[in-house]
Each structure stands twice: as C-alpha cells, then as structure tokens.
Design a protein around this motif. Structure first.
Motif, PDB file in Angstrom:
ATOM      1  N   PHE A   1       5.269   1.608   7.848  1.00  0.00           N
ATOM      2  CA  PHE A   1       6.081   1.225   6.864  1.00  0.00           C
ATOM      3  C   PHE A   1       5.931   1.775   5.463  1.00  0.00           C
ATOM      4  N   THR A   2       7.038   2.235   4.933  1.00  0.00           N
ATOM      5  CA  THR A   2       6.967   2.866   3.518  1.00  0.00           C
ATOM      6  C   THR A   2       6.167   1.833   2.601  1.00  0.00           C
ATOM      7  N   MET A   3       5.118   2.262   1.713  1.00  0.00           N
ATOM      8  CA  MET A   3       4.583   1.409   0.940  1.00  0.00           C
ATOM      9  C   MET A   3       4.832   1.632  -0.493  1.00  0.00           C
ATOM     10  N   LEU A   4       4.617   3.000  -0.649  1.00  0.00           N
ATOM     11  CA  LEU A   4       5.022   3.258  -2.019  1.00  0.00           C
ATOM     12  C   LEU A   4       5.889   4.654  -2.091  1.00  0.00           C
ATOM     13  N   PRO A   5       6.826   5.080  -3.018  1.00  0.00           N
ATOM     14  CA  PRO A   5       7.769   5.971  -2.769  1.00  0.00           C
ATOM     15  C   PRO A   5       7.054   7.242  -2.180  1.00  0.00           C
TER      16      PRO A   5
ATOM     17  N   LEU B   1      -7.279   3.437   1.707  1.00  0.00           N
ATOM     18  CA  LEU B   1      -7.188   1.963   1.463  1.00  0.00           C
ATOM     19  C   LEU B   1      -8.316   1.074   2.182  1.00  0.00           C
TER      20      LEU B   1
ATOM     21  N   GLU C   1     -11.844   2.183   0.685  1.00  0.00           N
ATOM     22  CA  GLU C   1     -12.257   1.571  -0.424  1.00  0.00           C
ATOM     23  C   GLU C   1     -12.521   0.257  -0.460  1.00  0.00           C
TER      24      GLU C   1
ATOM     25  N   LEU D   1     -16.122  -2.340  -1.337  1.00  0.00           N
ATOM     26  CA  LEU D   1     -16.003  -3.653  -2.038  1.00  0.00           C
ATOM     27  C   LEU D   1     -16.691  -4.635  -1.154  1.00  0.00           C
TER      28      LEU D   1
ATOM     29  N   LEU E   1     -10.117   9.860  -3.902  1.00  0.00           N
ATOM     30  CA  LEU E   1      -8.469   9.665  -4.210  1.00  0.00           C
ATOM     31  C   LEU E   1      -8.063  10.853  -4.996  1.00  0.00           C
TER      32      LEU E   1
ATOM     33  N   ALA F   1      -4.423  12.374  -3.342  1.00  0.00           N
ATOM     34  CA  ALA F   1      -3.363  12.468  -4.195  1.00  0.00           C
ATOM     35  C   ALA F   1      -2.862  14.072  -4.313  1.00  0.00           C
TER      36      ALA F   1
ATOM     37  N   LEU G   1       4.835  -0.613 -12.166  1.00  0.00           N
ATOM     38  CA  LEU G   1       3.731  -1.232 -11.459  1.00  0.00           C
ATOM     39  C   LEU G   1       2.655  -1.860 -12.307  1.00  0.00           C
TER      40      LEU G   1
ATOM     41  N   MET H   1      -8.386  -0.473  -7.120  1.00  0.00           N
ATOM     42  CA  MET H   1      -8.674  -0.339  -5.917  1.00  0.00           C
ATOM     43  C   MET H   1      -7.766  -0.796  -5.077  1.00  0.00           C
ATOM     44  N   PRO H   2      -7.566  -0.107  -3.952  1.00  0.00           N
ATOM     45  CA  PRO H   2      -6.442  -0.576  -2.970  1.00  0.00           C
ATOM     46  C   PRO H   2      -6.869  -1.942  -2.271  1.00  0.00           C
ATOM     47  N   PRO H   3      -5.853  -2.556  -1.606  1.00  0.00           N
ATOM     48  CA  PRO H   3      -4.496  -2.414  -1.835  1.00  0.00           C
ATOM     49  C   PRO H   3      -3.659  -3.004  -3.152  1.00  0.00           C
TER      50      PRO H   3
ATOM     51  N   PHE I   1      -3.832  -0.207  -7.964  1.00  0.00           N
ATOM     52  CA  PHE I   1      -4.099   1.105  -6.980  1.00  0.00           C
ATOM     53  C   PHE I   1      -2.453   1.840  -7.031  1.00  0.00           C
ATOM     54  N   ALA I   2      -1.548   0.840  -6.867  1.00  0.00           N
ATOM     55  CA  ALA I   2      -0.372   1.681  -6.541  1.00  0.00           C
ATOM     56  C   ALA I   2      -0.106   2.318  -7.841  1.00  0.00           C
TER      57      ALA I   2
ATOM     58  N   TRP J   1      -1.912   5.508  -8.565  1.00  0.00           N
ATOM     59  CA  TRP J   1      -1.648   6.185  -7.364  1.00  0.00           C
ATOM     60  C   TRP J   1      -0.207   7.154  -8.040  1.00  0.00           C
TER      61      TRP J   1
ATOM     62  N   ALA K   1       0.744  -3.858  -3.777  1.00  0.00           N
ATOM     63  CA  ALA K   1       0.787  -2.549  -3.530  1.00  0.00           C
ATOM     64  C   ALA K   1       1.751  -2.623  -2.120  1.00  0.00           C
ATOM     65  N   LEU K   2       1.640  -3.808  -1.293  1.00  0.00           N
ATOM     66  CA  LEU K   2       2.279  -3.732   0.173  1.00  0.00           C
ATOM     67  C   LEU K   2       3.575  -3.935   0.075  1.00  0.00           C
TER      68      LEU K   2
ATOM     69  N   ALA L   1       5.407  -2.930  -2.954  1.00  0.00           N
ATOM     70  CA  ALA L   1       5.798  -2.041  -3.920  1.00  0.00           C
ATOM     71  C   ALA L   1       6.961  -1.435  -3.763  1.00  0.00           C
ATOM     72  N   GLU L   2       7.238  -0.848  -2.539  1.00  0.00           N
ATOM     73  CA  GLU L   2       8.543  -0.187  -2.434  1.00  0.00           C
ATOM     74  C   GLU L   2       9.658  -0.979  -2.544  1.00  0.00           C
TER      75      GLU L   2
ATOM     76  N   LEU M   1      10.092  -1.841  -6.230  1.00  0.00           N
ATOM     77  CA  LEU M   1      10.541  -0.671  -7.022  1.00  0.00           C
ATOM     78  C   LEU M   1      11.952  -0.408  -6.852  1.00  0.00           C
TER      79      LEU M   1
END
Lengths: 107, 498, 490
Positions: free
Chosen positions: B65-69, B137, B140, B144, B177, B181, C337, C392-394, C398-399, C402, C470-471, C473-474, C477
């Motif tokens: 699924f799309t998470m960010l554009p 994702l 990282e 942590l 990253l 990117a 964001l 840091m993600p998620p 982080f978003a 990015w 971030a999960l 975010a779409e 936005l």
C-alpha cells in the motif's frame, strides 16, 4: 508631499525611535514605552499610507482601533508581569548579559 | 484481500503483538511471559513453514500500500525472504528458551523480552520487505530495538558499548537512507525483483549508480561488520549471551548481509553490478575482512570476543560467495547465511553456559571444562569444527560450494583465501577445544553453580545441543530437498534465469 | 448547513469557555473545561471529515463579507491543523487538569488563558487576511506569555518577560509590514494581494513589507539566531504549558510565514533570501541539537530540541523557490508532516518529561538513573517521541525527512541533505543520552513517586500517534492538499 505621506513618514520615524529604545533601554518600563511608541508609529503608517485620496477609508480606522485594543491588552499584561517581577526580585531590568540586549541570551 | 497477501503481515504481527503483551506483563509473572514468548515463537515458526511450502509451490505472497507519495510499503515472501525468515523463526524459538533460562531471577525481564520480541519482529520485517524503503524501515527499527538489549545490564561498559553501537549503526543507517532516497529520486520505487532492475544499465546513470552502490554497501556494511566498519561488534559483547547469540546469528549482522544480497541481486542485478565493475572490489573487501577477522580472533583472550572476531570473518564468507559471479558461488554465499547462523549460535550458547554455570569468560580458564560440562562442550566442539570446515559439517558445505563457485567464476585467488582462513579458524578454535578436553582443571571454577542432575539448567542445556545437531544434519543431509543448500541453489537458479 | 454549525461551535467554544472559566476557580474550571475539550475535539473531527468529503469553503463570520467582516478560509490544511490542535491541546489540557495542583491560587487563570490560546490558534489556522492573522497571533502570544508566567517564581517571570518582549517586537514588525502592504494594495486578503502582485511594478514597498513580516514571524518562531527567548520560556513553564508552546504556538507563526512565502514569495522573494532563510534553518538544526546535547536539565534538552526541529521547517523556503513543481510539492508535504509529527512528538515528550520530573523529583538528566526499572510507561512515551524527533522509521519525523530529502534531491540542492542527515544524527545523540541515563543500573529500590495512570496514558497516546503517522501519511496528505472549492480572491 501630501499630508498622508507626511503621516506615514512620521510614523516610520516613530517606529525607528521606538525600535532603538526597545533594543537599547534596559529598564523594563522604558522598554514597554518604547514598544508603545512603535505601536503608535505603526498606526500612523497604517492610516497615512491608506489615504489614497478617494476620501476616508473605513478599513484602516477599524484596523487601528483593533490594533489599539490589542496593544492596550499587551501593555496591561506586561505591566502586571513587570510589577510582579519587581516585587519578587527587586530588579527593574532583565539581568541579561551585555552581549545581547534585544532577545536575551541562551541560558 | 486473499490469505496469501495477509500471511506476511500476520507473521510480522505475531512478534509485534508478543512484544506489546510482554511489555504489559508485570515483572513477576515470569510463567505468563514465557508462555507468551514460546507461543508466539511456535506460531511464527508454523506460519513461516507454511510460507516456505507456499513459495516452493509458487504462491505469491504480496501486500502493498502507498505510504508516502510515490513510496509503497511492500511485504512479500519470495524464496530468499522465507529462507531468512525461516532461520530467524527457528533460532528465535531456541534463543527464547535459552534466554528464559539465562535471565532467571535477573531484573528487568519484561523490558528485555519485550525488546527481544521487537528485535525479532524487525528481523522478520527485514526478511519480508518487498522494496528498499520497507527494508529501511525495519532495518532502522532493528537498530532501535537492539540498543536496550545491548545496554541491558546498565553497567559502565554496557553503556559504552551501547554508545559505540548506536554511533556506528545510526551513521550507517543515515548513509543508507541517503542512498535509498537518492536511488528513489533517480529511478522511482523499485521492488525487489529476481534478476534486478538494471540489466542494461543506462550509460548516463553509470556514475550515480556506482556512487549509490558504494553508499548502500557502506550503510549495510556497518551492520554486516565489514572491515573497517566492524568496530562495534567486539564491544557489543558485554550484552547478555542470548543477545550476543541473536546479534551474531540472526538479527543485526545477518540483516546487513541480507541487505547486501538484496541490493546486489534484487535491485541492481548481479550482471549489472559486474558490468559496473563493482563485483570484484566487493569480493576483495570480503576476502580481506575474512582474513582480518580471523587474524584478530587469534589474539583474543576473552572467549566471546574471540567469537565476535570470528563472526566478522564468517559473515564476509556470505559477501564473498555472492560476489563470485555464477550460481554456484551465489548458492555458497546464501547457504552460509543459514549455516553461519546455526554454528555461531551454538558457540555463543556454549560460551554463555560456561559463563553462567562456571563463571568462565576467558579462554585460559576453560581448562578441563569438558569433564564438568560434557554436553555443552560436545556442542561447542561440533560448532568449532563446523566453523573450521571439517566434513561433513555445515561449514564444510559452505566452503566447498564457495570454492566451486570461485573455480566456476575463474577467481582462483578466492580459494587461497578460503584455505588460509580455514587454517586460521583452526588456529583459534583448536586451542579452545584442546583446553576443554585435554587439560586438567587446575583451580576451582570462578563462580560455579549447580542444577542437580544436568550439568546446567535445562533451559540452557538443550538449545546448544539442538543447534549442534542441526550443524551436523544440514551438512550430512545437504543434498535433500528443503535442506539449506538445495534451497540456496533454488534461489541462485532463479537469480540467474534470464 | 451542518458545516456552518460546526464552524460556529469551533469558534464560539474557546472564547465562551475562556470567559466562563474566568469566573470559576481551578477545580470547577477543570470540570467545565473537560466538557469544552470534548466539544472542541468532536467539532474539529466533524469539520475535518466534512472537508475531507466535500472540500474546503470560505466562511464569513456572522454573515459579514470581507473587507469589513472576517472571512475564514477552511481548506484541507487548515482543518488538519485544527484537528491537530484539538488533539494536542486537548491532551495537554487533560494532562494539566491532573498535573497542576489545585491549591495554587494562580492556577485559576490557567483555564481562561488555555482557552484564549486555543481560540488564537484556531484563528491563525483559518485566517485569510493579514490583519486577522495578526489578531490571532497576538491573542496567542499574550496568553502563551501568561501561561509561562503562571504561578512561577522569579525565573519564570523573567523568562516570560523575555518571551513577551520578543513576541511584542515580532508582532510590531509584522504589523508594520501589514500596514505597508495595505498602503500599497488597499486590501488585506492574502489571496487578493497575491492576485495583484504579478501586475505590480514597484516592488520595493511590498518587498520591504515582506521582509518586515518575515523577520517578525521568524522572531516569534524562534528561528536561529533569534531563538534566545525560547529555551528559558519553554524550559521553565509547567510541563503541559511547555508542551502547548512547543507543539503548537511556535507553529502558528511559522504557518503564517510559510503561507506568505508560498503566496508572495514567487514575486517578492529571491534565491539569496530563500537560501539565507534555509541557511538559518540549517544552522538552527545543527546549533540547537548541539546545545541540546549539552544541557544538563531534562526540559532544557527538550526545549533546545524544539529550536532544532523548527529549523527543519524553514528548509521549506529554499526548497519551494524557483524549483520544479514536484520538488515544491514534496517540500510542502514534508513541511506539513514535520509540523504534525513534531507537534505530537514534542507534546508527548514534554508531558512525559513532566511525569519523569514528578517521579524522580529532579530536573537533571542524570536523575533518571534506575527509572527504566520502575516507570516504563513515561520513559516509553519519551522514547517513542524521541524516535520521531530522530526521524527514525516508521515515525512521522521519518516521513517528513524522507519528503524533504526527496525535495532536496529533486531541486538539486544537495546541501540540505547534509543538514538533514547531520541534524538527525545530532538529535539521536541527545535522545540517546537520555535513554542512556535511564538505563544506568541503580540499586533496586523503588524510591520514585508514581504519577497517576491518566498522566502516563496521555503522552503515550500522543507518542504512538506521532510514531504511526508515516503509516497514514498518504491519506492525511491527500486531505491536506484539498484547496478551497470556491477558490479565487474575494
């Protein structure tokens, strides 16, 4: 030079003097007065520049009126704080180090 | 949404949910905590087994699924991912059993096991990630989740080790990253695909692609402990033994190595890496790390430090294998991903047993420990011989396959590296084995504890023996279907298909 | 029709509650305010859903039209920020209702100030003309100053006076800019000025106005090197107040600056100005993080971290000036964001820090030794919020990072990548410093005060939201991108 421009320039001058005082003076009440001077200057600019010769414009009058209310509120709050600060600490100025006077230094 | 799309996220959620439940468990309810832990581990093992079977049958497990554009969150199970997932599922079960015994009566167990589960969840995510972004994702998240485990004891050394660990891994993560990117900005979202995306690398992209590759390897190389980015690994030894076992065999180090495999094969494609002239430098780097780790291991007096340098060396076998152009070398590198995990976890379990039962940390204190703890010592011996590469143990299979790959790829110098490294392995493992069995105990053990009939707690006793048995089995049964070797060959064959 | 009622509820509640609470003492104000918070949250949620479904609209307050009436623009971004405000301010209010001791007589002013602050925030998010934004901003600043001073000693008063002076100077600079703008264009509506700008020849006046407004707003947003007032004020205020200030109040002035830049920057800005502001933002990121690493007091660390995180926001200026539409869009998305995630994370962090201070009785970072054994919840919230600050993600952080990275790459301004990476490593340094302090083993005696559960749950929820941002975010936005359906200048 039209009278309205004169107002605007006078306002700008007042702003400059106020700004100078605001940064330069250390006594808190004087700083507050300097702030009010900037305020008045700004209102003069607002009224002065807005007179385009088509007669009086109602909008700047309304704006200045609101602005005055806001600045009175700010002044009142500042006085309360200064007074309480003076009662608690006995100082009339913020003991900021001399290196920066306007915004205060990092502690 | 079909069940096959949901299986990867469910597998992932098993460990995540376990982590949440364990965090919420009161400190003194150890029975409940152990139950949650083991149940989750068993369920996950089952789910992974289903996926292994499904992938073998050609089922497509895929969720996106799309998470960010412009960026998708993708989970998918292919042959490579279920291999890594299977490894971590099996070893997580054993390590959990071991950790329950190891941390008996110590404080902060809810915290420990919570982060432990989180750590395995991240590893699962790394295994099942379907593109570089998703990989990042979890990569990282792993950083942590492992930090609290490394500093678990809260001593000065532990905190210092934690600081070093975080410094290395976060810097590596930042580099990664930037690389990801950049690649994303250049060519968009790339899912992992067998055979890679850049078979005919466009010539105008050559320079950025080369730079990105270097950055990617540098970022991943921190966790894979490639020279000169290995500094954190020996220091992280202050962590409790199950953590070291996990770090070395399943989670952190392997995540780095696995990432490199993904980048080389499923993003760039082995052909284009070779065409960019990057394969051979990678092989040289791996070869140097192999020898460097072995040489440093020789002079370590602390048993766990010796094992740590051994890991640095052994992980680079994986990198060496995959950077030999040709399916045989690839299979050798991939199979070592599993074999090294099984062998190294055996050795760490044993080292932990010596420390916990007898209070031994140094190699020169081990004299005669074989009589006191025969089971553990047998397991250690098997692990050590496996590492050296004695037939028919796991390590032999690896070295043999990589060597064949080197011949096939016409890179004969790699065989010399393998031989030299095996001699060095023998040089730092045989003295330990010799001390275990052929020397008399001189003094009392530094800190001896007794557990009745068995030489140590049952929780600690069985896991190393099981993994030792696995070390033998994967070697002897290497040609059976579903053995690590045949699975690795299956993957390798798919990677090189046109 | 329903939206009209929602708008009325949204604008009326904070002001009415402020006046109402003036008449009550702290404990009664608490009861009344909890009701008010519920109303606000529901109304904001309703409005958000309405706009997400049907798009934005213009709303004339009390049926009066511009220019004499007040016209509000209700678009996707504004309602998202309104919802954010409702969540964060609601959480801070609920936290404060337990956190602040009712026996301090000064605290009876907390609720009125709190509600005025909220009214100011809503005004700023919705304001469509320069002067209304000024009024909202002033309301906001004055109540914020009052909250900082609330019931504190000399240090709190000094910090609040310093804050007041900075805020007043900033507003005056802004107002002067507004006056110049009105003098030039004869309108105050942002959209109106933006439509007049392309035909304007003499750009000196507007340029000066823009410079004045931006520098005033930069002072209020505490952009490096004008950040001196922020750490003392945010560090010394009560934790729920610090949370409100760091999470929302500084964002308001930034929001105005960003809107001015996006509307007028194309004509009135230049590459040098854009790079200069970006450079100051970058310096804030590095310098603020560095100072945060060096603070010995827990809340000072968090306060300096705000200075750094605000710096990221100002990268918007160079990343939207004279770049491709894609890059500009990415930068704007990254900025929104960052605003949302920082608001959630920083509020969680300040509230959790307040709990930790309450528990250990010490303001020092070193006082956290052994906490991880007994107070996992507050520490956990602090840690999760830290994850977002580190980018840091998620997490939402982080978003944001990015998107900003993508924008820097797409616009070819690779130097901001250095800032982004260095900033996140430095922020990791100060966050991990605190984790580390909490992991220090201490003899297993539980000598901590255990705060009530409600105090612990609130920061945890905020931190989880920031972590999971971030999960979602779409979809978020896509709502933020909804502009006015009616559109155009009034």
């Amino acid at each position: 030079m039209t009278p309205s421009l004169l107002y605007a320039f006078a306002g700008a001058g007042l702003c400059g003097i106020g700004m100078f005082g605001f940064i330069q003076l250390r006594h808190l009440l004087r700083k507050l007065l300097a702030f009010n001077l900037i305020g008045s200057g700004t209102f003069l600019v607002l009224v002065g520049l807005a007179q385009h010769g088509q007669g009086p414009d109602a909008v700047p009058q309304a704006l200045v009126l609101t602005g005055i209310v806001v600045s009175i509120a700010a002044t009142a709050l500042a006085i309360v704080l200064i007074r309480r600060y003076f009662h608690l600490s006995g100082h009339t100025s913020l003991e900021a180090d001399d290196s920066d006077s306007g915004q205060g230094g990092a502690e | 949404m079909s069940l096959s799309a949901l299986l990867p996220p469910i597998t992932l959620m098993t460990s995540l949910l376990a982590a949440v439940l364990i965090f919420a468990t009161p400190e003194h309810r150890s029975g409940l905590r152990t139950t949650i832990n083991l149940t989750a581990a068993l369920i996950k093992l089952l789910l992974v087994a289903i996926m292994v079977w499904g992938v073998f049958q050609g089922v497509d497990y895929h969720l996106t699924f799309t998470m960010l554009p412009g960026v998708a969150f993708t989970l998918k199970a292919d042959a490579l991912s279920v291999m890594f997932a299977g490894l971590s599922a099996i070893l997580w079960l054993l390590t959990t059993v071991y950790a329950v015994g190891y941390l008996e009566d110590s404080p902060n167990r809810s915290r420990f096991f919570g982060f432990f589960s989180l750590c395995v969840a991240s590893t699962m995510g790394i295994a099942l990630a379907g593109n570089l972004f998703t990989f990042l994702l979890f990569y990282e998240m792993l950083t942590l989740a492992t930090y609290p485990l490394v500093v678990h004891r809260g001593t000065v050394e532990a905190l210092r080790a934690g600081r070093t660990y975080i410094l290395y891994t976060l810097t590596g993560g930042a580099v990664l990253l930037v690389a990801i990117a950049w690649l994303h900005g250049l060519v968009g979202d790339l899912p992992f695909r067998q055979g890679g995306h850049f078979q005919q690398a466009a010539s105008d992209l050559e320079t950025p692609l080369t730079l990105i590759f270097v950055l990617l390897i540098a970022g991943l190389g921190v966790k894979a402990a490639i020279f000169p980015l290995h500094g954190w690994l020996p220091q992280a030894m202050v962590a409790p033994a199950p953590v070291s076992a996990l770090l070395h065999a399943v989670a952190v180090v392997k995540a780095g190595a696995f990432g490199i495999v993904r980048v080389v094969y499923d993003i760039y494609g082995i052909e284009s890496v070779a065409a960019l002239g990057l394969l051979e430098p990678l092989a040289w780097l791996a070869a140097f790390t192999i020898l460097y780790g072995s040489v440093r291991a020789l002079s370590q007096a602390d048993l766990k430090r010796r094992l740590a340098f051994s890991t640095i060396s052994q992980v680079s076998y994986i990198i060496l294998g995959i950077s030999l152009f040709g399916p045989i070398g690839t299979a050798g590198g991939l199979v070592h991903l599993l074999h090294q995990g099984i062998m190294k976890i055996t050795l760490f379990f044993c080292a932990g047993n010596y420390a916990e039962t007898l209070g031994i940390h140094r190699v020169d204190e081990l004299d005669g420990a074989g009589r006191r703890m025969p089971g553990t010592s047998i397991a250690f011996t098997i692990g050590a011989f496996g590492m050296i590469g004695t037939p028919p143990l796991a390590g032999f299979i690896t070295k043999w396959t990589i060597a064949s790959g080197a011949i096939a790829a016409n890179m004969h110098w790699a065989i010399a590296v393998l031989l030299l490294s095996s001699i060095l392995n023998a040089a730092y493992f045989l003295p330990v084995v010799q001390r275990l069995w052929f020397r008399e105990a001189v003094n009392d053990w530094p800190h001896e504890r007794f557990w009745g009939r068995l030489e140590t707690s049952a929780w600690l006793f069985w896991p190393p023996l099981i993994t030792a048995l696995m070390t033998i089995m994967v070697g002897v049964l290497a040609s059976m279907p579903f053995s690590p070797l045949s699975w690795a060959e299956l993957i390798a064959a798919r990677e090189y298909l046109p | 029709m329903i939206t009209a009622w929602l708008m009325a509820g949204l604008l009326f509640t904070p002001l009415a509650w402020a006046v109402l609470c003036l008449l009550l003492d702290f404990s009664r104000g608490r009861l009344v305010s909890c009701l008010g918070i519920t109303v606000q949250v529901l109304v904001s949620l309703g409005l958000w859903v309405a706009v997400a479904r049907e798009g934005g609209f213009l709303y004339g307050l009390g049926g009066w039209e511009a220019p004499l009436g007040i016209e509000l623009r209700v678009d996707g971004l504004a309602v998202t920020f309104i919802l954010l405000t409702a969540i964060v301010a609601g959480a801070c209010g609920l936290h404060a209702s337990v956190y602040l001791a009712p026996d301090n007589a000064w605290y009876r002013y907390f609720w009125p100030l709190f509600w005025f602050l909220w009214a100011g925030l809503n005004g700023v998010w919705l304001g469509g003309d320069l002067f209304n934004l000024y009024v909202g901003l002033e309301l906001l600043s004055l109540s914020a100053v009052g909250l900082v001073a609330l019931g504190g000693g000399i240090n709190a008063l000094r910090a609040s006076l310093r804050y007041l002076l900075a805020a007043l100077l900033g507003s005056m600079a802004y107002l002067l800019g507004v006056a110049l703008m009105y003098g030039q264009f004869g309108t105050l509506s942002i959209a109106g000025i933006a439509s007049l700008l392309p035909e304007t020849q003499a750009l000196v006046g507007p340029g000066m106005a823009m410079a004045l407004m931006l520098s005033g707003l930069a002072l209020k947003t505490a952009l490096f090197p004008l950040h001196g007032w922020l750490p003392p004020a945010h560090g010394i205020a009560k934790s729920p107040v610090s949370a409100l200030l760091s999470a929302l109040v500084v964002k308001a002035s930034f929001y105005i600056a960003a809107r001015l830049w996006l509307e007028f920057g194309h004509e009135l800005g230049s590459t040098a100005v854009a790079q200069l502001i970006g450079g100051l933002g970058g310096a804030a990121v590095i310098w603020g993080s560095w100072l945060a690493c060096r603070q010995s007091q827990l809340k000072q660390v968090v306060a300096y971290s705000s200075v750094a995180q605000i710096g990221y926001l100002f990268l918007l200026f160079p990343l939207t000036f004279a770049v491709s539409d894609t890059a500009s869009l990415q930068a704007q998305q990254g900025m929104t964001l960052q605003v949302v995630s920082h608001a959630l994370a920083k509020a969680a962090m300040f509230l959790a820090a307040g709990n930790l201070i309450l528990a250990t009785g010490s303001h020092q970072v070193a006082g956290l030794a052994g906490v991880s054994h007994f107070l996992p919840f507050s520490l956990f919230s602090f840690g999760l919020a830290g994850v977002s600050l580190m980018g840091m993600p998620p997490s939402g952080g982080f978003a944001a990072k990015w998107m900003l990275l993508q924008a820097s790459l797409a616009s070819g301004q690779w130097w901001w990548i250095v800032v982004l990476v260095a900033g996140s490593l430095l922020s990791a340094a100060y966050v991990f410093r605190i984790y580390q302090a909490s992991f220090v083993a201490k003899t297993g005696v539980d000598d901590f005060y255990h705060p009530p559960g409600s105090l612990e749950v609130i920061p945890l929820l905020l931190a989880l939201m920031s972590l999971g941002l971030a999960l979602v975010a779409e979809p978020l936005l896509s709502v933020m991108a909804l502009s006015l359906e009616t559109g155009g200048a009034p």
